[in-house]
Scaffold this motif. Sequence first.
Motif, PDB file in Angstrom:
ATOM      1  N   LEU A  37      41.882  23.835  13.501  1.00  0.00           N
ATOM      2  CA  LEU A  37      41.894  23.007  12.300  1.00  0.00           C
ATOM      3  C   LEU A  37      41.337  23.759  11.098  1.00  0.00           C
ATOM      4  O   LEU A  37      41.845  23.627   9.980  1.00  0.00           O
ATOM      5  CB  LEU A  37      41.092  21.732  12.534  1.00  0.00           C
ATOM      6  CG  LEU A  37      41.233  20.672  11.452  1.00  0.00           C
ATOM      7  CD1 LEU A  37      42.646  20.107  11.429  1.00  0.00           C
ATOM      8  CD2 LEU A  37      40.227  19.552  11.645  1.00  0.00           C
ATOM      9  N   PHE A  38      40.304  24.555  11.314  1.00  0.00           N
ATOM     10  CA  PHE A  38      39.694  25.329  10.225  1.00  0.00           C
ATOM     11  C   PHE A  38      40.710  26.296   9.617  1.00  0.00           C
ATOM     12  O   PHE A  38      40.891  26.348   8.397  1.00  0.00           O
ATOM     13  CB  PHE A  38      38.481  26.092  10.754  1.00  0.00           C
ATOM     14  CG  PHE A  38      37.799  26.958   9.732  1.00  0.00           C
ATOM     15  CD1 PHE A  38      37.078  26.402   8.696  1.00  0.00           C
ATOM     16  CD2 PHE A  38      37.884  28.341   9.814  1.00  0.00           C
ATOM     17  CE1 PHE A  38      36.448  27.206   7.747  1.00  0.00           C
ATOM     18  CE2 PHE A  38      37.268  29.156   8.877  1.00  0.00           C
ATOM     19  CZ  PHE A  38      36.541  28.578   7.840  1.00  0.00           C
ATOM     20  N   LEU A  39      41.407  27.040  10.462  1.00  0.00           N
ATOM     21  CA  LEU A  39      42.357  28.035   9.963  1.00  0.00           C
ATOM     22  C   LEU A  39      43.597  27.381   9.349  1.00  0.00           C
ATOM     23  O   LEU A  39      44.094  27.832   8.315  1.00  0.00           O
ATOM     24  CB  LEU A  39      42.772  28.976  11.099  1.00  0.00           C
ATOM     25  CG  LEU A  39      41.652  29.886  11.643  1.00  0.00           C
ATOM     26  CD1 LEU A  39      42.164  30.724  12.806  1.00  0.00           C
ATOM     27  CD2 LEU A  39      41.071  30.767  10.553  1.00  0.00           C
ATOM     28  N   SER A  40      44.079  26.318   9.959  1.00  0.00           N
ATOM     29  CA  SER A  40      45.291  25.678   9.434  1.00  0.00           C
ATOM     30  C   SER A  40      45.028  25.011   8.086  1.00  0.00           C
ATOM     31  O   SER A  40      45.885  25.045   7.193  1.00  0.00           O
ATOM     32  CB  SER A  40      45.830  24.651  10.424  1.00  0.00           C
ATOM     33  OG  SER A  40      44.944  23.568  10.578  1.00  0.00           O
ATOM     34  N   GLU A  43      44.994  27.757   5.519  1.00  0.00           N
ATOM     35  CA  GLU A  43      46.350  28.240   5.268  1.00  0.00           C
ATOM     36  C   GLU A  43      47.121  27.291   4.350  1.00  0.00           C
ATOM     37  O   GLU A  43      47.913  27.724   3.511  1.00  0.00           O
ATOM     38  CB  GLU A  43      47.098  28.403   6.595  1.00  0.00           C
ATOM     39  CG  GLU A  43      46.604  29.578   7.437  1.00  0.00           C
ATOM     40  CD  GLU A  43      47.247  29.608   8.810  1.00  0.00           C
ATOM     41  OE1 GLU A  43      48.100  28.720   9.080  1.00  0.00           O
ATOM     42  OE2 GLU A  43      46.910  30.494   9.614  1.00  0.00           O
ATOM     43  N   LYS A  44      46.870  25.990   4.499  1.00  0.00           N
ATOM     44  CA  LYS A  44      47.553  24.991   3.672  1.00  0.00           C
ATOM     45  C   LYS A  44      46.851  24.781   2.328  1.00  0.00           C
ATOM     46  O   LYS A  44      47.341  24.024   1.494  1.00  0.00           O
ATOM     47  CB  LYS A  44      47.603  23.657   4.421  1.00  0.00           C
ATOM     48  CG  LYS A  44      48.406  23.685   5.709  1.00  0.00           C
ATOM     49  CD  LYS A  44      48.289  22.367   6.438  1.00  0.00           C
ATOM     50  CE  LYS A  44      49.001  22.395   7.774  1.00  0.00           C
ATOM     51  NZ  LYS A  44      48.817  21.112   8.528  1.00  0.00           N
ATOM     52  N   ASN A  45      45.696  25.428   2.158  1.00  0.00           N
ATOM     53  CA  ASN A  45      44.889  25.251   0.944  1.00  0.00           C
ATOM     54  C   ASN A  45      44.500  23.785   0.768  1.00  0.00           C
ATOM     55  O   ASN A  45      44.536  23.238  -0.337  1.00  0.00           O
ATOM     56  CB  ASN A  45      45.630  25.761  -0.292  1.00  0.00           C
ATOM     57  CG  ASN A  45      44.695  25.966  -1.476  1.00  0.00           C
ATOM     58  OD1 ASN A  45      43.514  26.254  -1.318  1.00  0.00           O
ATOM     59  ND2 ASN A  45      45.212  25.808  -2.677  1.00  0.00           N
ATOM     60  N   GLU A  46      44.139  23.160   1.871  1.00  0.00           N
ATOM     61  CA  GLU A  46      43.699  21.773   1.865  1.00  0.00           C
ATOM     62  C   GLU A  46      42.230  21.686   2.246  1.00  0.00           C
ATOM     63  O   GLU A  46      41.663  22.617   2.816  1.00  0.00           O
ATOM     64  CB  GLU A  46      44.546  20.947   2.849  1.00  0.00           C
ATOM     65  CG  GLU A  46      46.007  20.832   2.435  1.00  0.00           C
ATOM     66  CD  GLU A  46      46.829  20.030   3.423  1.00  0.00           C
ATOM     67  OE1 GLU A  46      47.962  19.653   3.055  1.00  0.00           O
ATOM     68  OE2 GLU A  46      46.366  19.797   4.548  1.00  0.00           O
ATOM     69  N   SER A  47      41.624  20.564   1.941  1.00  0.00           N
ATOM     70  CA  SER A  47      40.200  20.367   2.205  1.00  0.00           C
ATOM     71  C   SER A  47      39.920  20.301   3.706  1.00  0.00           C
ATOM     72  O   SER A  47      40.394  19.388   4.398  1.00  0.00           O
ATOM     73  CB  SER A  47      39.725  19.076   1.543  1.00  0.00           C
ATOM     74  OG  SER A  47      38.443  18.712   2.013  1.00  0.00           O
ATOM     75  N   MET A 203      40.044  18.203  17.074  1.00  0.00           N
ATOM     76  CA  MET A 203      40.008  19.357  16.168  1.00  0.00           C
ATOM     77  C   MET A 203      41.021  20.430  16.561  1.00  0.00           C
ATOM     78  O   MET A 203      41.276  21.363  15.814  1.00  0.00           O
ATOM     79  CB  MET A 203      38.606  19.963  16.123  1.00  0.00           C
ATOM     80  CG  MET A 203      37.548  19.048  15.534  1.00  0.00           C
ATOM     81  SD  MET A 203      37.691  18.859  13.750  1.00  0.00           S
ATOM     82  CE  MET A 203      36.705  20.250  13.217  1.00  0.00           C
ATOM     83  N   THR A 204      41.610  20.297  17.736  1.00  0.00           N
ATOM     84  CA  THR A 204      42.650  21.232  18.165  1.00  0.00           C
ATOM     85  C   THR A 204      44.035  20.754  17.767  1.00  0.00           C
ATOM     86  O   THR A 204      45.032  21.364  18.127  1.00  0.00           O
ATOM     87  CB  THR A 204      42.613  21.440  19.691  1.00  0.00           C
ATOM     88  OG1 THR A 204      42.977  20.218  20.345  1.00  0.00           O
ATOM     89  CG2 THR A 204      41.228  21.868  20.145  1.00  0.00           C
ATOM     90  N   LYS A 205      44.077  19.617  17.025  1.00  0.00           N
ATOM     91  CA  LYS A 205      45.359  19.050  16.610  1.00  0.00           C
ATOM     92  C   LYS A 205      45.413  18.966  15.096  1.00  0.00           C
ATOM     93  O   LYS A 205      45.098  17.925  14.519  1.00  0.00           O
ATOM     94  CB  LYS A 205      45.538  17.645  17.217  1.00  0.00           C
ATOM     95  CG  LYS A 205      45.510  17.624  18.733  1.00  0.00           C
ATOM     96  CD  LYS A 205      45.596  16.207  19.241  1.00  0.00           C
ATOM     97  CE  LYS A 205      45.541  16.163  20.765  1.00  0.00           C
ATOM     98  NZ  LYS A 205      45.615  14.787  21.294  1.00  0.00           N
ATOM     99  N   PRO A 206      45.755  20.050  14.425  1.00  0.00           N
ATOM    100  CA  PRO A 206      45.789  20.052  12.959  1.00  0.00           C
ATOM    101  C   PRO A 206      46.880  19.128  12.397  1.00  0.00           C
ATOM    102  O   PRO A 206      47.814  18.804  13.095  1.00  0.00           O
ATOM    103  CB  PRO A 206      46.082  21.513  12.618  1.00  0.00           C
ATOM    104  CG  PRO A 206      46.771  22.048  13.814  1.00  0.00           C
ATOM    105  CD  PRO A 206      46.169  21.334  14.989  1.00  0.00           C
TER     106      PRO A 206
END
Length: 206
Positions: A37-40, A43-47, A203-206
Motif C-alpha cells: 500500500l505504501f509503494l502503490s 506511485e499514484k501520488n495519492e495520500s 494493507m496488502t490490498k491497495p
Amino acid sequence: MKEININEWARKEQYHFFKDFMDPIMGATSNIECTQLFLSSKEKNESFFIHYMHKALMAINKISEFKLRIVNDKVVQYPVINGTTTVFKENKTFAFCYFQYHENFKDFYQETEKALLIAKNSKQLEDKPIMDLIHVSVIPWRSFTCIKHPRTEGNTDSIPKIVFGKVFKNANNYYMPVSVEAHHALVDGYHVCDFFNQFEKLMTKP
C-alpha cells in the motif's frame, strides 16, 4: 446505536471487573507491514494517510468490540465507526479533523481530502463531543515502540485511540508502528491483535 444488556452479555464479568479501575486503559504497539500500500500510493501520488485510514476504519468496523462505548453508565454499540485525526499546521500546532467512513474508497478519499484541507486552515481546535468514532493521531517524524495518551478525569473515556508512526524500511519491506489503546472493560488483547492482523492483511490490498 443499541444498548447492550449487560446481564446477558458474554463480557459481563470482565466489564464489572475493569470498569471502575482508576486507569482501565490497555494498549499495545505493533509494526505493521505496509509495503504494497505504501509503494502503490506513492506511485499514484495519492495520500498514504487516507489510504491506510480507510483500511483502519474498515478493520475497526469488522470488530464489534471496537464499536462499543460507555455512555451514561450504559454500554452501547454503534452501527458504524467514523474517524477523526489530528492535522499538523504550519505554525506547528494542530487541529482536529472529522470524517465519515465510507466503504467505497473513492467516496472516502474525496470527502477525507476535503476535510483535511479545511482542518489544516482552521483557527479553532473544534473538539466535538461525539462517540461514534476512533481518535487518531499521526507522528510521521519518528518511529516509536510505545506511546501514552492524556485522559479526561474519570474512567469512562471509552473511545479507542490509535497512533500511526513513521514508516521505516527493514530489508525489502516497509513497516509502520501502530499503537492502540482501548478501555479494558470493553476490549481485550485478543481484540487489539485481531485489529492488527486484519489491518495488516488489508494493507496488502491497495
